[in-house]
Scaffold this motif. Structure first.
Motif, PDB file in Angstrom:
ATOM      1  N   UNK A  21       0.849  -1.201   0.000  1.00  8.28           N
ATOM      2  CA  UNK A  21       0.000   0.000   0.000  1.00  8.28           C
ATOM      3  C   UNK A  21       0.882   1.249   0.000  1.00  8.28           C
ATOM      4  N   UNK A  22       1.968   1.191   0.777  1.00  9.30           N
ATOM      5  CA  UNK A  22       2.882   2.332   0.812  1.00  9.30           C
ATOM      6  C   UNK A  22       3.468   2.602  -0.572  1.00  9.30           C
ATOM      7  N   UNK A  23       3.799   1.520  -1.297  1.00  7.80           N
ATOM      8  CA  UNK A  23       4.367   1.705  -2.638  1.00  7.80           C
ATOM      9  C   UNK A  23       3.350   2.361  -3.559  1.00  7.80           C
ATOM     10  N   UNK A  24       2.077   1.926  -3.441  1.00  7.57           N
ATOM     11  CA  UNK A  24       1.026   2.481  -4.306  1.00  7.57           C
ATOM     12  C   UNK A  24       0.769   3.951  -3.946  1.00  7.57           C
ATOM     13  N   UNK A  25       0.518   4.213  -2.673  1.00  2.80           N
ATOM     14  CA  UNK A  25       0.192   5.572  -2.227  1.00  2.80           C
ATOM     15  C   UNK A  25       1.389   6.498  -2.452  1.00  2.80           C
ATOM     16  N   UNK A  26       2.579   5.994  -2.111  1.00  4.76           N
ATOM     17  CA  UNK A  26       3.792   6.804  -2.239  1.00  4.76           C
ATOM     18  C   UNK A  26       4.083   7.157  -3.687  1.00  4.76           C
ATOM     19  N   UNK A  27       3.963   6.181  -4.603  1.00  3.36           N
ATOM     20  CA  UNK A  27       4.283   6.467  -6.008  1.00  3.36           C
ATOM     21  C   UNK A  27       3.256   7.427  -6.601  1.00  3.36           C
ATOM     22  N   UNK A  28       1.990   7.316  -6.183  1.00  2.00           N
ATOM     23  CA  UNK A  28       0.966   8.248  -6.690  1.00  2.00           C
ATOM     24  C   UNK A  28       1.225   9.675  -6.184  1.00  2.00           C
ATOM     25  N   UNK A  29       1.588   9.790  -4.904  1.00  2.00           N
ATOM     26  CA  UNK A  29       1.875  11.117  -4.352  1.00  2.00           C
ATOM     27  C   UNK A  29       3.089  11.727  -5.043  1.00  2.00           C
ATOM     28  N   UNK A  30       4.090  10.887  -5.294  1.00  2.00           N
ATOM     29  CA  UNK A  30       5.329  11.364  -5.897  1.00  2.00           C
ATOM     30  C   UNK A  30       5.077  11.801  -7.352  1.00  2.00           C
ATOM     31  N   UNK A  31       4.280  11.010  -8.081  1.00  2.00           N
ATOM     32  CA  UNK A  31       3.935  11.386  -9.466  1.00  2.00           C
ATOM     33  C   UNK A  31       3.167  12.704  -9.469  1.00  2.00           C
ATOM     34  N   UNK A  32       2.280  12.871  -8.483  1.00  2.00           N
ATOM     35  CA  UNK A  32       1.495  14.101  -8.384  1.00  2.00           C
ATOM     36  C   UNK A  32       2.364  15.330  -8.174  1.00  2.00           C
ATOM     37  N   UNK A  33       3.445  15.146  -7.418  1.00  2.00           N
ATOM     38  CA  UNK A  33       4.374  16.260  -7.181  1.00  2.00           C
ATOM     39  C   UNK A  33       4.886  16.805  -8.520  1.00  2.00           C
ATOM     40  N   UNK A  34       5.238  15.896  -9.443  1.00  2.00           N
ATOM     41  CA  UNK A  34       5.739  16.335 -10.748  1.00  2.00           C
ATOM     42  C   UNK A  34       4.593  16.826 -11.639  1.00  2.00           C
ATOM     43  N   UNK A  35       3.475  16.090 -11.645  1.00  2.00           N
ATOM     44  CA  UNK A  35       2.381  16.451 -12.556  1.00  2.00           C
ATOM     45  C   UNK A  35       1.735  17.788 -12.202  1.00  2.00           C
ATOM     46  N   UNK A  36       1.698  18.114 -10.917  1.00  2.00           N
ATOM     47  CA  UNK A  36       1.021  19.350 -10.507  1.00  2.00           C
ATOM     48  C   UNK A  36       1.983  20.505 -10.267  1.00  2.00           C
ATOM     49  N   UNK A  37       3.244  20.197  -9.946  1.00  2.00           N
ATOM     50  CA  UNK A  37       4.159  21.279  -9.578  1.00  2.00           C
ATOM     51  C   UNK A  37       5.209  21.606 -10.618  1.00  2.00           C
ATOM     52  N   UNK A  38       5.239  20.839 -11.733  1.00  2.00           N
ATOM     53  CA  UNK A  38       6.261  21.050 -12.762  1.00  2.00           C
ATOM     54  C   UNK A  38       5.627  20.779 -14.129  1.00  2.00           C
ATOM     55  N   UNK A  39       6.410  20.995 -15.192  1.00  2.00           N
ATOM     56  CA  UNK A  39       5.923  20.660 -16.539  1.00  2.00           C
ATOM     57  C   UNK A  39       6.228  19.205 -16.915  1.00  2.00           C
ATOM     58  N   UNK A  40       6.886  18.469 -16.015  1.00  2.00           N
ATOM     59  CA  UNK A  40       7.118  17.039 -16.263  1.00  2.00           C
ATOM     60  C   UNK A  40       5.785  16.295 -16.150  1.00  2.00           C
ATOM     61  N   UNK A  41       5.616  15.264 -16.964  1.00  2.00           N
ATOM     62  CA  UNK A  41       4.399  14.463 -16.879  1.00  2.00           C
ATOM     63  C   UNK A  41       4.757  13.007 -16.620  1.00  2.00           C
ATOM     64  N   UNK A  42       4.121  12.449 -15.609  1.00  2.00           N
ATOM     65  CA  UNK A  42       4.367  11.061 -15.231  1.00  2.00           C
ATOM     66  C   UNK A  42       3.048  10.306 -15.265  1.00  2.00           C
ATOM     67  N   UNK A  43       3.060   9.115 -15.877  1.00  2.00           N
ATOM     68  CA  UNK A  43       1.878   8.253 -15.845  1.00  2.00           C
ATOM     69  C   UNK A  43       2.293   6.940 -15.187  1.00  2.00           C
ATOM     70  N   UNK A  44       1.490   6.503 -14.232  1.00  2.00           N
ATOM     71  CA  UNK A  44       1.806   5.278 -13.503  1.00  2.00           C
ATOM     72  C   UNK A  44       0.968   4.131 -14.018  1.00  2.00           C
ATOM     73  N   UNK A  45       1.585   2.969 -14.024  1.00  5.94           N
ATOM     74  CA  UNK A  45       0.882   1.760 -14.413  1.00  5.94           C
ATOM     75  C   UNK A  45       1.407   0.680 -13.468  1.00  5.94           C
ATOM     76  N   UNK A  46       0.525  -0.126 -12.928  1.00 10.35           N
ATOM     77  CA  UNK A  46       1.012  -1.131 -11.981  1.00 10.35           C
ATOM     78  C   UNK A  46       0.301  -2.454 -12.208  1.00 10.35           C
ATOM     79  N   UNK A  47       1.043  -3.537 -12.012  1.00 14.43           N
ATOM     80  CA  UNK A  47       0.407  -4.855 -11.963  1.00 14.43           C
ATOM     81  C   UNK A  47       0.874  -5.524 -10.673  1.00 14.43           C
ATOM     82  N   UNK A  48       0.626  -6.803 -10.553  1.00 16.95           N
ATOM     83  CA  UNK A  48       0.975  -7.512  -9.316  1.00 16.95           C
ATOM     84  C   UNK A  48       2.453  -7.347  -8.968  1.00 16.95           C
TER      85      UNK A  48
END
Ligand SMILES: [Zn+2]
Length: 209
Positions: free
Chosen positions: A114-141
């Protein structure tokens, strides 16, 4: 750069973090040499200010990455860029960790997946909302795919192999911190500089140790 090419930016304080992290890894003289090689001597002794103004151009970030490889060779440069990425996380956590909720006790107590999921989403959001960098996350098992769809590290570069090592180092250190000291396999498998549509960093969700 062509006049029509769009220009994208990081906030000044992220540019400052990259240069401070480089200084920690390369030493002051190393950073100065790299900034000269990158044709960016104005930053020597004048790192970007500590503010949120979106003014540090992607082109400067990629010129610096290119110059590290020119100065230290492809292999040596890769190791130094990975280390720089790890150091960036340390500085970044001080600046952004609280705002992302990553330092809250409630977050620290979550189970690792759960930490990996929540943490990676928060971290991607930091770039997507605070910079012009764009990150898209995709996860499987088994894997998290961190797709950088607009990447400052290889901006307008052409390389034979993936070259966004700083991002891989940054994610490695983030995972180490989030998991309380575990190491994860992190590999850049695709890169815009090599003609791929995104810079893709694949993270094995099962730690090595
Ligand atoms: Zn890239």
């Amino acid at each position: 750069m062509k006049a029509s090419a769009p220009t994208y930016f990081y906030p000044n304080r992220m540019g400052r973090i990259i240069l401070l992290a480089m200084e920690e890894v390369l030493g002051r003289h190393g950073v100065n040499a790299v900034l000269n090689l990158a044709s960016l001597p104005d930053y020597i002794g004048h790192y970007p200010p500590h503010n949120q103004d979106i003014r540090f151009p992607f082109g400067h970030i990629s010129q610096v990455q290119n110059a590290i490889e020119s100065a230290y060779g492809t292999r040596g440069g890769r190791g130094l860029a990975l280390q720089t990425g790890r150091a960036c996380f340390k500085y970044g956590l001080r600046e952004f960790g609280h705002g992302l909720g990553l330092t809250d006790l409630a977050f620290r107590l979550l189970p690792l997946p759960v930490k990996l999921k929540v943490g990676s989403e928060a971290f991607a959001g930091l770039f997507n909302h605070g910079t012009d960098q764009r990150v898209r996350l995709e996860a499987d098992e088994k894997f998290i795919h961190w797709h950088i769809q607009r990447c400052p590290l290889c901006w307008e570069r052409k390389t034979d192999s993936p070259c966004c090592h700083l991002a891989a180092g940054l994610l490695q250190e983030a995972l180490y911190w989030v998991s309380g000291g575990k190491c994860f396999l992190v590999e850049e498998t695709g890169c815009i500089a090599c003609g791929d549509s995104a810079c893709t960093i694949v993270i094995d969700q099962i730690p090595i140790n």
